[in-house]
Motif scaffolding. Structure first.
Motif, mmCIF file in Angstrom:
data_model
loop_
_atom_site.group_PDB
_atom_site.id
_atom_site.type_symbol
_atom_site.label_atom_id
_atom_site.label_comp_id
_atom_site.label_asym_id
_atom_site.label_seq_id
_atom_site.Cartn_x
_atom_site.Cartn_y
_atom_site.Cartn_z
ATOM 1 N N LYS A 290 0.862 -1.185 0.000
ATOM 2 C CA LYS A 290 0.000 0.000 0.000
ATOM 3 C C LYS A 290 0.896 1.232 0.000
ATOM 4 O O LYS A 290 1.907 1.265 0.701
ATOM 5 N N GLU A 291 0.528 2.222 -0.813
ATOM 6 C CA GLU A 291 1.372 3.410 -0.934
ATOM 7 C C GLU A 291 0.546 4.669 -0.748
ATOM 8 O O GLU A 291 -0.590 4.779 -1.216
ATOM 9 N N GLY A 292 1.102 5.634 -0.013
ATOM 10 C CA GLY A 292 0.446 6.911 0.200
ATOM 11 C C GLY A 292 1.266 8.051 -0.364
ATOM 12 O O GLY A 292 2.153 7.857 -1.212
ATOM 13 N N THR A 293 0.990 9.253 0.140
ATOM 14 C CA THR A 293 1.684 10.433 -0.368
ATOM 15 C C THR A 293 3.104 10.520 0.152
ATOM 16 O O THR A 293 4.041 10.813 -0.593
ATOM 17 N N GLY A 458 -1.457 5.584 8.814
ATOM 18 C CA GLY A 458 -2.870 5.309 8.564
ATOM 19 C C GLY A 458 -3.537 6.391 7.746
ATOM 20 O O GLY A 458 -4.222 6.119 6.755
ATOM 21 N N SER A 459 -3.355 7.647 8.141
ATOM 22 C CA SER A 459 -4.015 8.750 7.430
ATOM 23 C C SER A 459 -3.425 8.974 6.048
ATOM 24 O O SER A 459 -4.080 9.556 5.176
ATOM 25 N N ASP A 460 -2.198 8.509 5.833
ATOM 26 C CA ASP A 460 -1.569 8.653 4.515
ATOM 27 C C ASP A 460 -2.015 7.552 3.566
ATOM 28 O O ASP A 460 -2.238 7.790 2.377
ATOM 29 N N LEU A 461 -2.183 6.332 4.088
ATOM 30 C CA LEU A 461 -2.560 5.202 3.234
ATOM 31 C C LEU A 461 -4.063 5.118 3.014
ATOM 32 O O LEU A 461 -4.512 4.578 2.006
ATOM 33 N N TYR A 462 -4.862 5.636 3.964
ATOM 34 C CA TYR A 462 -6.331 5.630 3.840
ATOM 35 C C TYR A 462 -6.872 7.040 4.102
ATOM 36 O O TYR A 462 -7.575 7.277 5.086
#
Length: 580
Positions: A290-293, A458-462
């Protein structure tokens, strides 16, 4: 709406067994009563006047808790009802509707969930019989109490109906809600006694039949019983009677850094980081999960254990943590674009999961220092682990006819919930407040083993599951998972985690639905304080939904602890696998 209580007691001579039913000091305080205990039944006898108190149940109490115990075998059956389901949903409790009153002092909570605004009547009937002898002692208690739903709703006692001038009947000094025992006919007494005896015989036969059924060889039952035996016996995990049910920590979830600023009463974050520090050059990132910003969660490699390259403390050695010397690991890493505050929160949150190994917690085995480049966190490799939220949604996918392709059974969903409770109980025993409990922050294996992760990134990935509601520095928070007192700016405690656990169980039972999907994040506090809660999922058993309702009690003191939740869910799972 008038509050009333009708008590009918049929007593035939018997060498009696002691039975007590009462409200404890926490309940009496909530009702504004001066007594430390308010008895309905004491030493096997009804207490005069105890049923005349109206006990209006206010909007900010999610239900009522009774305490009881018996020194002999008392058989009970209970039922309850809401007079108006548009105001209050049907009451529920986690204990069985028919059973034996416990010998040890214990309590049961009846959840009274509001569905709207107004006043409804809670009706509770409890039949109890002492069956040790051929003659029967029976208590038949019926209680009615007003339930207020909505902050501004007030209880109004209606005026009594006008008396008929031609009616010369002498009124009962005990009130309309009491029956004079002297007027009860012996025929009726005998009828009740015979009926209670017949009921007891039927129940005993039924229990014997089910006992034989439950002892037939069955793999699912054996697994459930083995899990429950393990659960009750582990001294370092959740052994009965070893956990303080009111473990609380200081810390405010609305401070800068929702998860990281919750106070950890154990070792400092700095000492934990030092105990598992690894050189960043020993880590390589392989497959992205999973990747975020600013961050990434992936499968990776950790180089061979080298004392010259890896600094370890007393908790992490080659013998105690062989994963440090292995090749396959899970890694969460900052990939760039992060502020100093993001990096600080990243490391501080992860440091709380430097713990002794546990089957339901994904502990941290390595953390790189921000001084050697962008930081990363290393976890043990989970061979077939996936994010719980993703797994639930995958199994909910349907074909063209709307039929789930790989449906999860109710016992499987209850088993997943029980493991989540068990992992959170381990955290509570270690005085760790998670502050972001949700299915997105759990892993699950193909064998349905659940592991709680630390919530880092958590807040970055979702990002869709976090909202900014005017918190410090514009921080995005998991608003729809947060307890009412935390939304109001109060401290985030273990009891607040219990609320979030209830929302997570709702996620599990809906297989990945978003809670309060149609409700505005900015309106959540008002919505919750008015008594509104999530609806019961279609396939969710009443016992599990009752447990959710207890987790969402407006007063933190009314919520169960993780020790109680763990035992209750495992025992319910064992019962499910026994009867299926």
């Amino acid at each position: 709406m008038a509050a009333s209580a009708i008590v009918l007691c049929v007593l035939l001579r018997i060498v009696g067994g002691t039975l007590d039913i009462y409200l404890d000091k926490n309940e009496t305080k909530a009702f504004g009563m001066s007594e430390s205990r308010f008895y309905y039944v004491r030493n096997g006898d009804l207490v005069d006047g105890s049923f005349r108190n109206p006990h209006v149940i206010p909007y900010d109490k999610s239900g009522i808790r009774f305490t009881w115990n018996a020194q002999s075998s008392w058989l009970y059956s209970m039922r309850f009802q809401s007079s108006d389901e548009s105001v209050m949903r049907q009451p529920s409790t986690l204990i069985n509707a028919i059973g034996i009153v416990p010998r040890n002092v214990s309590s049961f909570f009846i959840s009274l969930p509001c569905a709207g605004t107004g006043e409804a009547t809670f009706r509770f009937a409890l039949n109890i019989s002492d069956l040790r002898y051929s003659s029967v002692r029976a208590l038949i208690v019926s209680i009615q109490r007003p339930r207020l739903c909505g902050r501004n709703v007030k209880h109004v006692t209606p005026a009594p109906p006008p008396k008929d001038p031609n009616d010369n009947t002498v009124s009962n000094k005990g009130g309309d809600d009491s029956l004079d025992e002297e007027k009860t006919s012996w025929t009726f007494k005998l009828t009740v006694a015979v009926a209670s005896t017949i009921l007891a015989i039927v129940i005993i036969i039924f229990i014997g039949f089910q006992y034989r059924k439950c002892n037939e060889p069955k793999l699912s039952e054996a697994q459930a019983r083995a899990e429950l035996i393990t659960l009750r016996s582990l001294p370092g995990d959740v052994a009965l009677g070893t956990m303080n049910p009111k473990t609380t920590l200081n810390g405010n979830c609305n401070d800068s850094g929702y998860a990281s600023r919750v106070v950890d009463s154990g070792r400092s974050a700095a000492s934990k980081l030092k105990s598992v520090q690894v050189d960043r050059r020993r880590i390589s990132l392989e497959v992205t999960v999973k990747e975020g910003t600013i961050g990434i969660f992936c499968l990776g490699k950790l180089g061979h254990f080298d004392p010259d390259m890896v600094s370890v403390g007393s908790r992490v050695t080659r013998e105690k943590s062989p994963h440090l010397g292995g090749e396959d690991v899970l890694v969460k890493a900052i990939k760039g674009g992060a502020s100093d505050r993001d990096i600080h929160q990243f490391l501080a949150t992860a440091s709380k999961f430097v713990l002794d190994p546990h089957r339901n917690v994904l502990t941290v085995i390595g953390i790189t220092s921000a001084m050697t480049g962008l930081p990363a966190i290393v976890y043990p490799f989970v061979s077939d682990g996936v994010i719980l939220k993703e797994m639930l949604r995958k199994h909910k996918k349907t074909n063209a006819s709307g039929i789930p392709l790989q449906p999860l059974s109710v016992p499987q969903l209850v088993y997943i919930s029980a493991q989540l409770a068990r992992g959170l109980n381990h955290l509570a025993r270690n005085r760790v407040v998670h502050a972001d409990i949700a299915t997105r922050n759990c892993l699950i294996t193909g064998q349905l083993q659940v592991m709680i992760t630390d919530g880092v990134l958590g807040s970055d990935l979702y990002p869709d599951e976090y909202d900014s509601i005017g918190g410090p520095n514009g921080e995005r928070l998991p608003v729809k998972w947060m307890a009412a007192e935390t939304l109001a700016g109060g401290p985030c405690r273990t009891e607040s985690n219990v609320w979030s656990f209830g929302v997570s169980v709702w996620e599990i039972m809906t297989q990945g639905d978003v809670p309060y999907e149609k409700e505005s994040p900015g309106n959540m506090l008002a919505y919750l304080t008015e008594g509104q809660r999530l609806d019961q999922p279609p396939s969710c058993p009443n016992q599990v939904f009752s447990l959710m309702g207890q987790c969402w009690a407006l007063s933190p003191e009314d919520r169960p602890n993780f020790h109680q939740l763990t035992i209750s869910l495992h025992e319910f799972y064992a019962a499910l696998t026994c009867f299926i």
